[in-house]
Motif scaffolding. Structure first.
Motif, PDB file in Angstrom:
ATOM      1  N   ALA A 227      35.166  36.244  46.874  1.00 53.15           N
ATOM      2  CA  ALA A 227      35.320  37.959  48.105  1.00 53.15           C
ATOM      3  C   ALA A 227      36.021  39.067  48.406  1.00 53.15           C
ATOM      4  N   LYS A 228      37.041  38.928  46.983  1.00 49.28           N
ATOM      5  CA  LYS A 228      37.020  39.404  46.538  1.00 49.28           C
ATOM      6  C   LYS A 228      36.373  41.263  46.148  1.00 49.28           C
TER       7      LYS A 228
ATOM      8  N   ALA B 188      32.111  46.165  48.772  1.00 49.21           N
ATOM      9  CA  ALA B 188      32.084  46.945  50.118  1.00 49.21           C
ATOM     10  C   ALA B 188      32.772  48.326  50.439  1.00 49.21           C
ATOM     11  N   GLU B 189      33.494  47.953  49.721  1.00 45.70           N
ATOM     12  CA  GLU B 189      34.770  49.755  49.856  1.00 45.70           C
ATOM     13  C   GLU B 189      33.599  50.691  49.269  1.00 45.70           C
TER      14      GLU B 189
ATOM     15  N   ALA C 128      34.418  42.607  48.770  1.00 46.24           N
ATOM     16  CA  ALA C 128      34.842  43.453  49.870  1.00 46.24           C
ATOM     17  C   ALA C 128      35.093  44.276  48.693  1.00 46.24           C
TER      18      ALA C 128
END
Length: 158
Positions: free
Chosen positions: A80-81, A87-88, A84
């Motif tokens: 998930a990190k 995605a960032e 993320a």
């Protein structure tokens, strides 16, 4: 005297029981019952040992499952990190591309507006020059300039 005869009857009764082997049968029955109880105790011990073994196995399996679950949760958190962060980065790239595209459109609009202003200024200057030239070239001076220009064109074409 009654007690005497009761005592004699009891002794005779016990003698008959011994003659027919009743005490031996009772001892055998008690021994058989003792052996059966001993066997049941041994079976109970064996079953308890099996139950303890199964409990230990299931406890080990539970601990392994808990460790695996913790590893899965940890892996999911890391994933998930990572997602993320990706995605960032993608969002930052998208924003940068959109900003660049907007800046290019603004620059294009500025250059188009500048070209339109120049074209409008050139047309206004042309119209003003035409108006001034028409005013100055009216009459005989205009006809003479026209004739000279016409002769010049004819000379160049020949």
């Amino acid at each position: 005297m009654d007690t005497f005869w009761v005592g004699v009857a009891l002794v005779i009764f016990l003698a008959i029981l011994v003659k027919f082997g009743v005490p031996g049968a009772i001892v055998k029955a008690l021994d058989a019952r003792g052996e059966k109880v001993a066997q049941e105790l041994a079976e109970a011990r064996r079953l308890r040992q099996e139950a303890e073994k199964l409990l230990a196995e299931y406890d080990a399996k539970r601990k392994a499952a808990e460790a695996e679950a913790a590893e899965i949760v940890s892996s999911a958190n890391e994933e998930a990190k990572r997602l993320a962060a990706e995605a960032e980065v993608k969002l930052a790239d998208f924003v940068a591309r959109r900003t660049k595209a907007a800046e290019e459109k603004i620059a294009q609009a500025e250059s188009q507006a500048e070209a339109e202003v120049r074209a409008a200024a050139a047309e206004a200057a042309t119209k003003a020059a035409e108006s001034i030239l028409r005013g100055q070239m009216a009459g005989k001076a205009g006809e003479a300039a026209f004739a000279a220009g016409l002769n010049e064109v004819k000379a160049k074409l020949n």
